[in-house]
Motif scaffolding. Structure first.
Motif, PDB file in Angstrom:
ATOM      1  N   GLY A  14      54.547 115.373  45.239  1.00  0.00           N
ATOM      2  CA  GLY A  14      53.540 116.265  44.671  1.00  0.00           C
ATOM      3  C   GLY A  14      53.059 117.341  45.619  1.00  0.00           C
ATOM      4  N   ALA A  15      52.805 116.977  46.883  1.00  0.00           N
ATOM      5  CA  ALA A  15      52.295 117.957  47.841  1.00  0.00           C
ATOM      6  C   ALA A  15      53.348 119.011  48.158  1.00  0.00           C
ATOM      7  CB  ALA A  15      51.850 117.248  49.117  1.00  0.00           C
ATOM      8  N   LEU A  16      54.579 118.580  48.387  1.00  0.00           N
ATOM      9  CA  LEU A  16      55.639 119.526  48.691  1.00  0.00           C
ATOM     10  C   LEU A  16      55.940 120.427  47.493  1.00  0.00           C
ATOM     11  CD1 LEU A  16      58.220 117.566  50.883  1.00  0.00           C
ATOM     12  CD2 LEU A  16      57.145 119.751  51.441  1.00  0.00           C
ATOM     13  N   ALA A  17      55.962 119.840  46.308  1.00  0.00           N
ATOM     14  CA  ALA A  17      56.207 120.641  45.105  1.00  0.00           C
ATOM     15  C   ALA A  17      55.128 121.708  44.938  1.00  0.00           C
ATOM     16  CB  ALA A  17      56.265 119.736  43.874  1.00  0.00           C
ATOM     17  N   ALA A  18      53.888 121.365  45.268  1.00  0.00           N
ATOM     18  CA  ALA A  18      52.802 122.348  45.187  1.00  0.00           C
ATOM     19  C   ALA A  18      53.009 123.478  46.187  1.00  0.00           C
ATOM     20  CB  ALA A  18      51.464 121.661  45.438  1.00  0.00           C
ATOM     21  N   LEU A  19      53.513 123.144  47.377  1.00  0.00           N
ATOM     22  CA  LEU A  19      53.776 124.176  48.375  1.00  0.00           C
ATOM     23  C   LEU A  19      54.944 125.070  47.974  1.00  0.00           C
ATOM     24  CD1 LEU A  19      53.250 122.222  51.726  1.00  0.00           C
ATOM     25  CD2 LEU A  19      51.668 123.776  50.553  1.00  0.00           C
ATOM     26  N   VAL A  20      55.926 124.500  47.300  1.00  0.00           N
ATOM     27  CA  VAL A  20      57.043 125.296  46.789  1.00  0.00           C
ATOM     28  C   VAL A  20      56.521 126.313  45.776  1.00  0.00           C
ATOM     29  CG1 VAL A  20      59.158 125.240  45.416  1.00  0.00           C
ATOM     30  CG2 VAL A  20      58.811 123.557  47.237  1.00  0.00           C
ATOM     31  N   ARG A  21      55.700 125.842  44.848  1.00  0.00           N
ATOM     32  CA  ARG A  21      55.128 126.737  43.836  1.00  0.00           C
ATOM     33  C   ARG A  21      54.238 127.793  44.491  1.00  0.00           C
ATOM     34  NH1 ARG A  21      55.647 128.407  38.512  1.00  0.00           N
ATOM     35  NH2 ARG A  21      56.119 126.270  37.894  1.00  0.00           N
ATOM     36  N   ARG A  22      53.453 127.399  45.476  1.00  0.00           N
ATOM     37  CA  ARG A  22      52.589 128.354  46.178  1.00  0.00           C
ATOM     38  C   ARG A  22      53.425 129.436  46.841  1.00  0.00           C
ATOM     39  NH1 ARG A  22      49.299 127.381  51.807  1.00  0.00           N
ATOM     40  NH2 ARG A  22      51.469 127.170  52.507  1.00  0.00           N
ATOM     41  N   HIS A  23      54.536 129.028  47.456  1.00  0.00           N
ATOM     42  CA  HIS A  23      55.395 129.995  48.131  1.00  0.00           C
ATOM     43  C   HIS A  23      55.981 131.000  47.137  1.00  0.00           C
ATOM     44  CE1 HIS A  23      57.839 131.069  51.732  1.00  0.00           C
ATOM     45  NE2 HIS A  23      58.562 131.656  50.791  1.00  0.00           N
ATOM     46  N   MET A  24      56.428 130.513  45.999  1.00  0.00           N
ATOM     47  CA  MET A  24      56.982 131.412  44.981  1.00  0.00           C
ATOM     48  C   MET A  24      55.948 132.413  44.492  1.00  0.00           C
ATOM     49  SD  MET A  24      59.258 128.826  42.662  1.00  0.00           S
ATOM     50  CE  MET A  24      60.582 127.834  43.369  1.00  0.00           C
ATOM     51  N   THR A  25      54.735 131.954  44.299  1.00  0.00           N
ATOM     52  CA  THR A  25      53.665 132.839  43.827  1.00  0.00           C
ATOM     53  C   THR A  25      53.357 133.912  44.861  1.00  0.00           C
ATOM     54  OG1 THR A  25      52.702 131.049  42.508  1.00  0.00           O
ATOM     55  CG2 THR A  25      51.276 132.917  43.035  1.00  0.00           C
ATOM     56  N   ALA A  26      53.302 133.508  46.137  1.00  0.00           N
ATOM     57  CA  ALA A  26      53.037 134.469  47.208  1.00  0.00           C
ATOM     58  C   ALA A  26      54.177 135.473  47.330  1.00  0.00           C
ATOM     59  CB  ALA A  26      52.843 133.733  48.527  1.00  0.00           C
ATOM     60  N   ALA A  27      55.428 135.001  47.187  1.00  0.00           N
ATOM     61  CA  ALA A  27      56.573 135.899  47.266  1.00  0.00           C
ATOM     62  C   ALA A  27      56.583 136.880  46.104  1.00  0.00           C
ATOM     63  CB  ALA A  27      57.864 135.084  47.290  1.00  0.00           C
ATOM     64  N   ALA A  28      56.242 136.400  44.909  1.00  0.00           N
ATOM     65  CA  ALA A  28      56.219 137.265  43.731  1.00  0.00           C
ATOM     66  C   ALA A  28      55.225 138.407  43.904  1.00  0.00           C
ATOM     67  CB  ALA A  28      55.886 136.451  42.489  1.00  0.00           C
ATOM     68  N   ALA A  29      54.133 138.142  44.605  1.00  0.00           N
ATOM     69  CA  ALA A  29      53.096 139.162  44.793  1.00  0.00           C
ATOM     70  C   ALA A  29      53.546 140.294  45.708  1.00  0.00           C
ATOM     71  CB  ALA A  29      51.830 138.513  45.352  1.00  0.00           C
ATOM     72  N   THR A  30      54.674 140.112  46.417  1.00  0.00           N
ATOM     73  CA  THR A  30      55.178 141.168  47.305  1.00  0.00           C
ATOM     74  C   THR A  30      56.268 142.010  46.647  1.00  0.00           C
ATOM     75  OG1 THR A  30      57.012 139.885  48.298  1.00  0.00           O
ATOM     76  CG2 THR A  30      54.804 139.584  49.242  1.00  0.00           C
ATOM     77  N   LEU A  31      56.635 141.698  45.409  1.00  0.00           N
ATOM     78  CA  LEU A  31      57.777 142.346  44.779  1.00  0.00           C
ATOM     79  C   LEU A  31      57.392 143.640  44.070  1.00  0.00           C
ATOM     80  CD1 LEU A  31      59.524 139.226  43.216  1.00  0.00           C
ATOM     81  CD2 LEU A  31      60.245 140.491  45.244  1.00  0.00           C
ATOM     82  N   PRO A  32      58.338 144.584  43.969  1.00  0.00           N
ATOM     83  CA  PRO A  32      58.102 145.787  43.158  1.00  0.00           C
ATOM     84  C   PRO A  32      58.109 145.418  41.682  1.00  0.00           C
ATOM     85  CG  PRO A  32      60.383 145.715  43.907  1.00  0.00           C
ATOM     86  CD  PRO A  32      59.679 144.574  44.591  1.00  0.00           C
ATOM     87  N   ASP A  33      57.658 146.313  40.849  1.00  0.00           N
ATOM     88  CA  ASP A  33      57.684 146.062  39.408  1.00  0.00           C
ATOM     89  C   ASP A  33      59.117 145.839  38.947  1.00  0.00           C
ATOM     90  OD1 ASP A  33      54.968 146.350  39.203  1.00  0.00           O
ATOM     91  OD2 ASP A  33      55.047 148.478  38.681  1.00  0.00           O
ATOM     92  N   ILE A  34      59.300 144.811  38.139  1.00  0.00           N
ATOM     93  CA  ILE A  34      60.619 144.471  37.638  1.00  0.00           C
ATOM     94  C   ILE A  34      60.465 143.961  36.210  1.00  0.00           C
ATOM     95  CG2 ILE A  34      60.514 142.132  38.585  1.00  0.00           C
ATOM     96  CD1 ILE A  34      63.512 142.274  39.082  1.00  0.00           C
ATOM     97  N   ALA A  35      61.450 144.243  35.383  1.00  0.00           N
ATOM     98  CA  ALA A  35      61.371 143.867  33.965  1.00  0.00           C
ATOM     99  C   ALA A  35      61.721 142.399  33.780  1.00  0.00           C
ATOM    100  CB  ALA A  35      62.312 144.748  33.139  1.00  0.00           C
ATOM    101  N   MET A  36      60.955 141.540  34.452  1.00  0.00           N
ATOM    102  CA  MET A  36      61.134 140.101  34.317  1.00  0.00           C
ATOM    103  C   MET A  36      59.777 139.422  34.405  1.00  0.00           C
ATOM    104  SD  MET A  36      64.603 138.871  36.313  1.00  0.00           S
ATOM    105  CE  MET A  36      64.261 137.173  35.806  1.00  0.00           C
ATOM    106  N   ASP A  37      59.643 138.304  33.730  1.00  0.00           N
ATOM    107  CA  ASP A  37      58.445 137.481  33.809  1.00  0.00           C
ATOM    108  C   ASP A  37      58.589 136.594  35.038  1.00  0.00           C
ATOM    109  OD1 ASP A  37      56.508 135.503  33.579  1.00  0.00           O
ATOM    110  OD2 ASP A  37      56.625 135.435  31.395  1.00  0.00           O
ATOM    111  N   LEU A  38      57.908 136.950  36.121  1.00  0.00           N
ATOM    112  CA  LEU A  38      58.099 136.245  37.384  1.00  0.00           C
ATOM    113  C   LEU A  38      57.526 134.835  37.349  1.00  0.00           C
ATOM    114  CD1 LEU A  38      57.479 139.111  39.960  1.00  0.00           C
ATOM    115  CD2 LEU A  38      59.638 138.258  39.036  1.00  0.00           C
TER     116      LEU A  38
END
Length: 483
Positions: free
Chosen positions: A320-344
């Motif tokens: 559970g803890a590691l899975a939460a960190l994986v999700r947190r990392h994806m969310t943080a990475a998504a916030a650095t991306l340019p606009d893209i025609a995808m549901d991140l």
């Protein structure tokens, strides 16, 4: 009975077979680095494209690092079983491989294939360290293959040398150039490879060849995605159970596959879109999405997972803890991306589902290799953008600290990094309990950690997390981070 061109479907065995006659198709692609990923990805797409229509696009594979792949595939006439592991395993026989070149006389045989009139694409999957290129542009003279080929450009054995000499021979023979297609996880892989080949050609052959390559050869960029773990005895056993044949070249992969390609193929190409590939004018936004959300979280979970006793990615996602960190990392990475025609957010959901697939035995140790080659684009680039936007850098600092802890001590496992000697030398006189000293030693590695991350908020956040990992142990540090 062993799988070969003489084999065919057997009653009671569910494997799917090629929807065309492979031996009736000629070779149109030379592929450098025919590992498991290439067979699960470009070869599978090419197989699907040929099944959808005519075209001489079979692949001559080139093994640059040994003869195991050739010894497995050549006795089978290039046939192999591709197992997709979903809820139930699904198998297909792939017929896109015409043969594999390997061994001591590899150079002349590859150059002969590259100068055949029917060769229209030279594709590559050798991982970043296999090219001998610089992220700043150009070829790396210190790379062993590059250095050797610069001394003997007419008898190359490395990627850049083979491409440059192959093109030189085609031009000399009045043949049009082939398209050069990188299928590796490199940012702007086509642009980087183009710069490296032109630089190598100029050094080894002179300005005339370099100018012709710059003006006439296409290097389209691509984004590739398919989790492909190493084959095991179980892979081969399942292949036999699904096909009725022994298969020494069987591989396994996940059901998901993605290939985004810049559509620049002046010499022609297979109809890969018929097999699901997406052709776009600009690959960069998709590439950043994948590198930062998928590959970045993959690197983080590989180091943190391995150091906390998790053998497979699915084991990480069951924590559970590691899975939460994986999700947190994806969310943080998504916030650095340019606009893209995808549901991140939906993309992150899909990634987590793929990572949690218990049928894919993808080892954290396998993902953890080559960290110095992977972290700059997967972790450091989004960290710099997060800093510039005023976003939290904790996810990227945690990933960096986990890599540093992994470099420091992996038990009996090798580091598997092309800069291993430099890393060992940097840490030789560094106290193993001093997080700040460890950070400073590794941050000083040339051409690695950007200046903007070597001090200030990112450095402080990384040292804090590395200190926890050293003092508390990895499991407790993970729990503390996930609170």
């Amino acid at each position: 009975m062993r799988l070969s061109s003489k084999a065919g479907p057997l009653d009671g065995f569910p494997a799917r077979w090629p929807g065309y006659a492979p031996e009736e198709r000629k070779t149109g692609i030379v592929h450098l680095g025919l590992g498991a990923f290439a067979r699960a990805h470009i070869a599978a797409y090419t197989d699907g494209a040929m099944a959808a229509g005519r075209g001489d696009w079979r692949i001559l594979g080139v093994s640059l690092r040994g003869e195991d792949v050739a010894n497995a595939l050549n006795p089978q006439d290039g046939r192999y079983t591709l197992i997709e592991r979903g809820e139930t395993p699904d198998a297909r026989i792939v017929g896109a491989i015409a043969g594999v070149v390997a061994g001591g006389d590899i150079g002349p045989r590859v150059l002969s294939a590259m100068t055949e009139a029917g060769c229209r694409i030279v594709s590559i999957t050798v991982t970043e360290k296999g090219y001998g290129l610089l992220r700043s542009g150009g070829c790396d003279e210190s790379h062993p293959a590059v250095a050797a080929d610069l001394l003997s450009p007419a008898a190359p054995r490395g990627v850049l040398g083979l491409i440059a000499q192959g093109l030189a021979l085609r031009f000399a023979g009045g043949l049009p150039p082939f398209t050069v297609l990188s299928c590796d996880n490199l940012p702007e892989n086509g642009t980087l490879l183009r710069a490296a080949v032109i630089d190598f050609a100029r050094r080894a052959h002179g300005p005339a060849l370099a100018e012709r390559i710059a003006g006439e050869v296409a290097f389209p960029s691509t984004m590739v995605d398919r989790i492909t773990p190493a084959a095991t005895a179980r892979t081969r056993a399942d292949a036999a159970a699904l096909t009725g044949y022994e298969d020494e070249a069987a591989i396994e992969t996940e059901p998901f596959s993605q290939w985004v390609i810049e559509d620049r193929f002046p010499a022609g190409r297979p109809a890969w879109e018929e097999a699901g590939a997406l052709f776009v004018p600009d690959v960069a936004p998709y590439e950043k999405m994948k590198l930062r959300m998928l590959n970045g979280s993959h690197s983080m979970l590989a180091y943190a997972g391995f150091l906390s006793g998790k053998t497979y990615v699915c084991d990480v996602m069951a924590d559970g803890a590691l899975a939460a960190l994986v999700r947190r990392h994806m969310t943080a990475a998504a916030a650095t991306l340019p606009d893209i025609a995808m549901d991140l957010a939906a993309y992150a959901d899909r990634l987590c589902t793929r990572f949690a697939n218990p049928a894919i035995a993808h080892e954290t140790r396998q993902i953890a290799m080559d960290g110095t080659q992977k972290l700059p684009q997967r972790i450091f680039a989004p960290a710099l953008e997060a800093l510039a936007r005023g976003n939290d850098v904790a996810p990227f600092a945690f990933a960096t600290a986990a890599w540093m802890r992994y470099v420091l001590d992996r038990g009996d496992h090798p580091l598997n990094d092309p800069r291993e000697k430099e890393l060992s030398a940097a840490l030789a006189d560094t106290p193993r309990e001093d997080a700040a000293a460890i950070f400073s030693a590794l941050a000083a590695l040339p051409d690695f950690l950007p200046e903007g991350l070597s001090h200030g908020a990112f450095a402080e956040a990384t040292i804090l997390r590395l200190g926890r990992m050293l003092s508390l142990g990895m499991e407790k540090a993970i729990r503390a981070e996930a609170r």
